[in-house]
Design a protein around this motif. Structure first.
Motif, short mmCIF file in Angstrom:
data_model
loop_
_atom_site.label_atom_id
_atom_site.label_comp_id
_atom_site.label_asym_id
_atom_site.label_seq_id
_atom_site.Cartn_x
_atom_site.Cartn_y
_atom_site.Cartn_z
N UNK A 172 0.83 -1.22 0.00
CA UNK A 172 0.00 0.00 0.00
C UNK A 172 0.87 1.27 0.00
N UNK A 173 2.10 1.14 0.47
CA UNK A 173 3.00 2.32 0.46
C UNK A 173 3.35 2.67 -1.00
N UNK A 174 3.51 1.62 -1.80
CA UNK A 174 3.79 1.83 -3.23
C UNK A 174 2.62 2.58 -3.90
N UNK A 175 1.41 2.22 -3.47
CA UNK A 175 0.22 2.88 -4.03
C UNK A 175 0.21 4.37 -3.70
N UNK A 176 0.57 4.66 -2.45
CA UNK A 176 0.58 6.08 -2.04
C UNK A 176 1.64 6.85 -2.83
N UNK A 177 2.78 6.20 -3.04
CA UNK A 177 3.84 6.85 -3.85
C UNK A 177 3.32 7.14 -5.26
N UNK A 178 2.69 6.12 -5.84
CA UNK A 178 2.19 6.27 -7.22
C UNK A 178 1.14 7.37 -7.29
N UNK A 179 0.31 7.43 -6.28
CA UNK A 179 -0.76 8.42 -6.23
C UNK A 179 -0.18 9.83 -6.16
N UNK A 180 0.81 10.01 -5.30
CA UNK A 180 1.44 11.34 -5.18
C UNK A 180 2.10 11.75 -6.49
N UNK A 181 2.74 10.76 -7.13
CA UNK A 181 3.40 11.06 -8.41
C UNK A 181 2.37 11.45 -9.46
N UNK A 182 1.27 10.69 -9.50
CA UNK A 182 0.23 10.95 -10.50
C UNK A 182 -0.39 12.33 -10.29
N UNK A 183 -0.51 12.72 -9.03
CA UNK A 183 -1.13 14.02 -8.75
C UNK A 183 -0.14 15.17 -8.96
N UNK A 184 1.09 14.83 -9.32
CA UNK A 184 2.01 15.88 -9.76
C UNK A 184 3.04 16.35 -8.74
N UNK A 185 3.29 15.55 -7.68
CA UNK A 185 4.38 15.94 -6.76
C UNK A 185 5.69 15.89 -7.55
N UNK A 186 6.59 16.82 -7.24
CA UNK A 186 7.82 16.93 -8.04
C UNK A 186 8.82 15.83 -7.71
N UNK A 187 8.79 15.35 -6.47
CA UNK A 187 9.68 14.25 -6.07
C UNK A 187 8.99 13.49 -4.95
N UNK A 188 9.06 12.17 -4.96
CA UNK A 188 8.33 11.36 -3.97
C UNK A 188 9.25 10.27 -3.42
N UNK A 189 9.22 10.09 -2.11
CA UNK A 189 10.09 9.08 -1.48
C UNK A 189 9.51 8.65 -0.14
N UNK A 190 9.85 7.44 0.29
CA UNK A 190 9.53 7.00 1.65
C UNK A 190 10.60 7.57 2.58
N UNK A 191 10.19 7.99 3.77
CA UNK A 191 11.15 8.53 4.74
C UNK A 191 11.66 7.45 5.70
N UNK A 192 12.96 7.40 5.93
CA UNK A 192 13.55 6.46 6.89
C UNK A 192 13.17 5.03 6.56
N UNK A 193 12.80 4.27 7.60
CA UNK A 193 12.37 2.89 7.35
C UNK A 193 10.87 2.83 7.07
N UNK A 194 10.23 4.00 6.98
CA UNK A 194 8.81 4.09 6.64
C UNK A 194 7.94 4.02 7.88
N UNK A 195 6.62 3.97 7.68
CA UNK A 195 5.94 3.89 6.38
C UNK A 195 5.59 5.23 5.73
N UNK A 196 5.95 6.38 6.35
CA UNK A 196 5.51 7.65 5.78
C UNK A 196 6.16 7.92 4.42
N UNK A 197 5.34 8.39 3.49
CA UNK A 197 5.80 8.81 2.16
C UNK A 197 5.73 10.33 2.14
#
Ligand code: C5P
Length: 292
Positions: free
Chosen positions: A229-254
């Motif tokens: 589900x973390x991958x989904x959130x990353x994809x969603x942020x990218x699709x909505x136009x965030x300029x750069x997307x990454x998970x922080x530390x060991x996660x799960x926050x994106x």
């Protein structure tokens, strides 16, 4: 009664690379960290009795010795023979166990605050060294700002802050253990490492596009596999136009870096549909703490 106040902002890792496993069970890191404008607030009130008390409105954290902020107060008392006590009132706003160094930040805030309250006269580097006894992220949290951290995380080098921008944070409702993520990391599988040099160049050139292009975190290999589900959130942020997307530390926050406020607010609004903990905040590249 003496009272001091401290703030403990959340950190994000713009880059996190693991160079190898060490003999002491830790990993040799190379990580670039900065802060965002989402912070816990701490009130430290002196107690005449020899006691450490921690209270918080948050049901998500322990308030006894298991809490790193509690341990930080004990460490200061014992190391410097302080017979007075302290009541720590923690207003918890940073998501817990999220990859945002919330607990480490609170411990760092207690070290800075008690140094002032008990007039111990410790310099920044001495506080950072005490922080290293509590956890790998604590020295950075004592210092704040934008840094390159190496070793276990305790060897710090200041870097220029990223250009001002907005950060969308989304914390999926999954729990991740940092120890477990490091234990599952198989360095042989990692064929492409993020380049700290490229990130540092981008920061020196004050290039927002360069910073976004240099984002990377090898721990994604582990955490994204455990929690798709973390991958989904990353994809969603990218699709909505965030300029750069990454998970922080060991996660799960994106986190998503976004140049413009309106877009950050729009992306955060879109994510709220399927993730409860979402924030749009400013990046805080410069340390808010006075350097001792
Ligand atoms: O230092 P801290 O207690 O915050 O680290 C939590 C866990 O993360 C450690 O027990 C270790 O498993 C892992 N870790 C690591 N290498 C680092 C930092 C943390 O393996 N440099």
């Amino acid at each position: 009664m003496t009272v001091v106040y401290e703030k403990s902002p959340a950190k994000i890792n713009l880059l996190l690379d693991v160079l190898g496993r060490r003999d002491d069970g830790y990993h040799e890191l190379e990580t670039v960290m900065t802060m965002v404008d989402l912070a816990d607030r701490l009130e430290l009130a002196e107690l005449p009795e020899d006691r450490v008390e921690l209270v918080s409105q948050s049901p998500a954290i322990p308030t006894d010795e298991r809490n790193l902020a509690h341990q930080a107060a004990r460490l200061m008392k014992e190391r410097f023979g302080v017979s007075k006590g302290v009541r720590i009132t923690l207003d918890k706003r940073v998501p817990v166990a999220a990859g945002l160094a919330g607990g480490s930040g609170d411990a760092a805030a207690v070290l800075r605050g008690l140094n002032r309250m008990w007039r111990l006269g410790l310099k920044g580097e001495e506080l950072e060294a005490l922080g290293a006894e509590l956890g790998s992220d604590v020295p950075y949290c004592v210092r704040g700002g934008t840094v390159l951290a190496r070793g276990r995380g305790e060897i710090l080098e200041d870097l220029p802050p990223p250009p001002p921008c907005w950060v969308v944070l989304a914390r999926p409702p999954v729990s991740v253990s940092t120890t477990d993520v490091f234990a599952r990391l198989n360095l042989v599988e990692i064929t492409e490492h993020p380049s700290a040099e490229r990130m540092i160049d981008a920061l020196r050139q004050r290039s927002f596009a360069g910073v976004c292009g240099a984002l990377g975190n090898v721990l994604e290999h582990v955490t994204l596999r455990l929690h798709p589900e973390i991958r989904q959130i990353k994809a969603c942020m990218e699709k909505m136009g965030a300029d750069g997307v990454l998970m922080s530390g060991s996660g799960p926050t994106v986190f998503g870096l976004v140049a413009r406020e309106e877009k950050a607010v729009r992306i955060a609004g879109g994510l709220r549909g399927f993730c409860k903990e979402v924030y749009a905040v400013r990046l805080l590249g410069e340390s808010p703490f006075p350097r001792g």
